[in-house]
Write a protein that holds these residues in place. Structure first.
Motif, PDB file in Angstrom:
ATOM      1  N   ALA A 274       0.884  -1.264  -0.072  1.00 59.13           N
ATOM      2  CA  ALA A 274      -0.053  -0.093   0.005  1.00 59.13           C
ATOM      3  C   ALA A 274       0.906   1.165  -0.076  1.00 59.13           C
ATOM      4  N   HIS A 275       1.896   1.172   0.823  1.00 60.27           N
ATOM      5  CA  HIS A 275       3.030   2.317   0.817  1.00 60.27           C
ATOM      6  C   HIS A 275       4.265   1.650   0.327  1.00 60.27           C
ATOM      7  N   ARG A 276       4.777   1.781  -0.684  1.00 58.64           N
ATOM      8  CA  ARG A 276       6.069   1.377  -0.982  1.00 58.64           C
ATOM      9  C   ARG A 276       7.244   1.712  -0.076  1.00 58.64           C
ATOM     10  N   TYR A 277       8.256   0.611   0.115  1.00 56.13           N
ATOM     11  CA  TYR A 277       9.386   0.866   0.768  1.00 56.13           C
ATOM     12  C   TYR A 277       8.948   1.342   2.019  1.00 56.13           C
ATOM     13  N   ALA A 278       8.014   0.946   3.010  1.00 56.56           N
ATOM     14  CA  ALA A 278       7.537   1.354   4.246  1.00 56.56           C
ATOM     15  C   ALA A 278       8.161   0.567   5.233  1.00 56.56           C
ATOM     16  N   GLY A 279       8.651  -0.582   4.962  1.00 57.82           N
ATOM     17  CA  GLY A 279       9.142  -1.549   5.684  1.00 57.82           C
ATOM     18  C   GLY A 279       8.625  -2.873   5.963  1.00 57.82           C
ATOM     19  N   PRO A 280       9.085  -3.791   6.814  1.00 55.64           N
ATOM     20  CA  PRO A 280       8.452  -4.959   6.714  1.00 55.64           C
ATOM     21  C   PRO A 280       7.357  -4.988   7.592  1.00 55.64           C
ATOM     22  N   ALA A 281       7.319  -4.339   8.640  1.00 61.37           N
ATOM     23  CA  ALA A 281       5.823  -4.240   9.579  1.00 61.37           C
ATOM     24  C   ALA A 281       4.611  -3.449   8.665  1.00 61.37           C
ATOM     25  N   GLN A 282       4.891  -2.579   7.938  1.00 58.59           N
ATOM     26  CA  GLN A 282       3.995  -2.392   7.166  1.00 58.59           C
ATOM     27  C   GLN A 282       3.266  -3.106   6.107  1.00 58.59           C
ATOM     28  N   ALA A 283       4.408  -3.630   5.538  1.00 55.52           N
ATOM     29  CA  ALA A 283       4.198  -4.898   4.377  1.00 55.52           C
ATOM     30  C   ALA A 283       3.597  -6.009   5.153  1.00 55.52           C
ATOM     31  N   ILE A 284       3.586  -6.331   6.301  1.00 53.66           N
ATOM     32  CA  ILE A 284       2.985  -7.630   6.961  1.00 53.66           C
ATOM     33  C   ILE A 284       1.400  -7.060   7.155  1.00 53.66           C
ATOM     34  N   GLY A 285       1.377  -5.842   7.721  1.00 50.48           N
ATOM     35  CA  GLY A 285       0.040  -5.348   7.907  1.00 50.48           C
ATOM     36  C   GLY A 285      -0.846  -5.233   6.607  1.00 50.48           C
ATOM     37  N   ASN A 286      -0.095  -5.063   5.636  1.00 48.60           N
ATOM     38  CA  ASN A 286      -0.779  -4.781   4.230  1.00 48.60           C
ATOM     39  C   ASN A 286      -1.299  -6.158   3.908  1.00 48.60           C
ATOM     40  N   VAL A 287      -0.482  -7.077   4.050  1.00 50.24           N
ATOM     41  CA  VAL A 287      -0.651  -8.634   3.420  1.00 50.24           C
ATOM     42  C   VAL A 287      -1.975  -9.172   4.426  1.00 50.24           C
ATOM     43  N   MET A 288      -1.673  -8.956   5.499  1.00 49.59           N
ATOM     44  CA  MET A 288      -2.972  -9.229   6.525  1.00 49.59           C
ATOM     45  C   MET A 288      -4.308  -8.663   6.099  1.00 49.59           C
ATOM     46  N   ASP A 289      -4.276  -7.343   5.785  1.00 50.04           N
ATOM     47  CA  ASP A 289      -5.529  -6.772   5.339  1.00 50.04           C
ATOM     48  C   ASP A 289      -5.849  -7.250   4.165  1.00 50.04           C
ATOM     49  N   ALA A 290      -5.127  -7.619   2.984  1.00 50.13           N
ATOM     50  CA  ALA A 290      -5.436  -8.052   1.710  1.00 50.13           C
ATOM     51  C   ALA A 290      -5.839  -9.519   1.763  1.00 50.13           C
ATOM     52  N   LEU A 291      -5.779 -10.245   2.908  1.00 45.85           N
ATOM     53  CA  LEU A 291      -5.839 -11.706   2.939  1.00 45.85           C
ATOM     54  C   LEU A 291      -6.721 -12.002   4.307  1.00 45.85           C
ATOM     55  N   PRO A 292      -8.233 -11.371   4.359  1.00 44.69           N
ATOM     56  CA  PRO A 292      -8.930 -11.607   5.491  1.00 44.69           C
ATOM     57  C   PRO A 292      -9.317 -12.996   5.978  1.00 44.69           C
ATOM     58  N   ALA A 293      -9.372 -13.981   4.996  1.00 45.15           N
ATOM     59  CA  ALA A 293      -9.828 -15.362   5.122  1.00 45.15           C
ATOM     60  C   ALA A 293      -8.853 -16.220   5.822  1.00 45.15           C
ATOM     61  N   TYR A 294      -7.806 -15.557   6.059  1.00 51.45           N
ATOM     62  CA  TYR A 294      -6.738 -16.518   6.850  1.00 51.45           C
ATOM     63  C   TYR A 294      -6.618 -16.063   8.304  1.00 51.45           C
ATOM     64  N   ASP A 295      -6.266 -16.919   9.221  1.00 52.23           N
ATOM     65  CA  ASP A 295      -6.236 -16.791  10.590  1.00 52.23           C
ATOM     66  C   ASP A 295      -4.779 -16.706  10.772  1.00 52.23           C
ATOM     67  N   TYR A 296      -3.904 -17.254  10.198  1.00 53.52           N
ATOM     68  CA  TYR A 296      -2.464 -17.337  10.480  1.00 53.52           C
ATOM     69  C   TYR A 296      -1.612 -17.170   9.335  1.00 53.52           C
ATOM     70  N   PHE A 297      -0.411 -16.695   9.758  1.00 53.59           N
ATOM     71  CA  PHE A 297       0.540 -15.988   8.568  1.00 53.59           C
ATOM     72  C   PHE A 297       2.166 -16.805   8.956  1.00 53.59           C
ATOM     73  N   LEU A 298       2.482 -17.338   8.107  1.00 47.80           N
ATOM     74  CA  LEU A 298       4.008 -17.951   7.897  1.00 47.80           C
ATOM     75  C   LEU A 298       4.749 -17.100   7.039  1.00 47.80           C
ATOM     76  N   VAL A 299       5.519 -16.001   7.864  1.00 48.00           N
ATOM     77  CA  VAL A 299       6.277 -14.805   7.218  1.00 48.00           C
ATOM     78  C   VAL A 299       7.484 -15.174   6.875  1.00 48.00           C
ATOM     79  N   VAL A 300       8.076 -15.296   5.795  1.00 46.48           N
ATOM     80  CA  VAL A 300       9.591 -15.227   5.435  1.00 46.48           C
ATOM     81  C   VAL A 300      10.017 -14.070   4.777  1.00 46.48           C
ATOM     82  N   PRO A 301      11.294 -13.434   5.076  1.00 44.86           N
ATOM     83  CA  PRO A 301      12.009 -12.261   4.237  1.00 44.86           C
ATOM     84  C   PRO A 301      12.444 -12.947   2.802  1.00 44.86           C
ATOM     85  N   VAL A 302      12.353 -12.479   1.722  1.00 41.45           N
ATOM     86  CA  VAL A 302      12.951 -12.951   0.751  1.00 41.45           C
ATOM     87  C   VAL A 302      14.546 -13.231   0.661  1.00 41.45           C
TER      88      VAL A 302
END
Length: 174
Positions: free
Chosen positions: A64-92
């Motif tokens: 949603a906001h490019r280059y805002a850091g991993p915390a914002q990216a995680i929040g963005n992904v969670m917002d985009a995927l409301p059907a999921y209860d859990y997220f296994l997150v790895v950095p590239v």
């Protein structure tokens, strides 16, 4: 725990400014690093895998906001995927990460991460995290459990950020 409600997430939206080129597209073991990290999640039993950030040629969830850091990216992904209860997150940019280091994270329904290593992380959906400025803030807000980390695994948790880091990783057989 059932894996059907877990979204695997590869965070790949950074600038890669110190590397000088997109880290997600670096070739590792014959394929782009983003594909390698997806495979690690698949090998851990995760069926639904998403890429957070703009990665040309791959389906992804744009930041949603490019280059805002991993915390914002995680929040963005969670917002985009409301059907999921859990997220296994790895950095590239952790090419030596393996399933032996991420599957223990899946053992707690409260969410977990390795001591002194906020990523990779197993996160449960919970309170809004849009206010969080760091991945550590996310863990605190969600009540994630920190689990002991064995120093023997330190090399596998190494991020690559510079051409010298990358050369060191690809020049050795790990």
């Amino acid at each position: 725990m059932t894996y059907s409600r877990i979204a695997g997430v590869v965070l790949a939206g950074g600038r890669s400014s110190r590397m000088g080129e997109n880290k997600a597209m670096l070739s590792f073991r014959g394929r782009p690093l983003v594909a390698h990290m997806r495979q690690i999640l698949q090998d851990a039993g995760i069926e639904d895998i998403f890429i957070g950030g703009d990665v040309e040629g791959y389906d992804h969830i744009p930041d949603a906001h490019r280059y805002a850091g991993p915390a914002q990216a995680i929040g963005n992904v969670m917002d985009a995927l409301p059907a999921y209860d859990y997220f296994l997150v790895v950095p590239v940019d952790m090419p030596l990460l393996n399933t032996a280091l991420i599957t223990p994270l899946l053992e707690s329904s409260c969410g977990t991460y390795w001591q002194n290593h906020p990523l990779p992380a197993f996160l449960r959906r919970g309170v809004a995290i849009g206010h969080c400025n760091s991945v550590r803030d996310i863990h605190q807000a969600l009540g994630s459990k920190e689990i002991p980390f064995l120093q023997d695994n330190l090399l596998m948790m190494r991020n690559i950020n510079t051409p010298a880091d990358w050369e060191e990783i690809v020049s050795h057989e790990y």
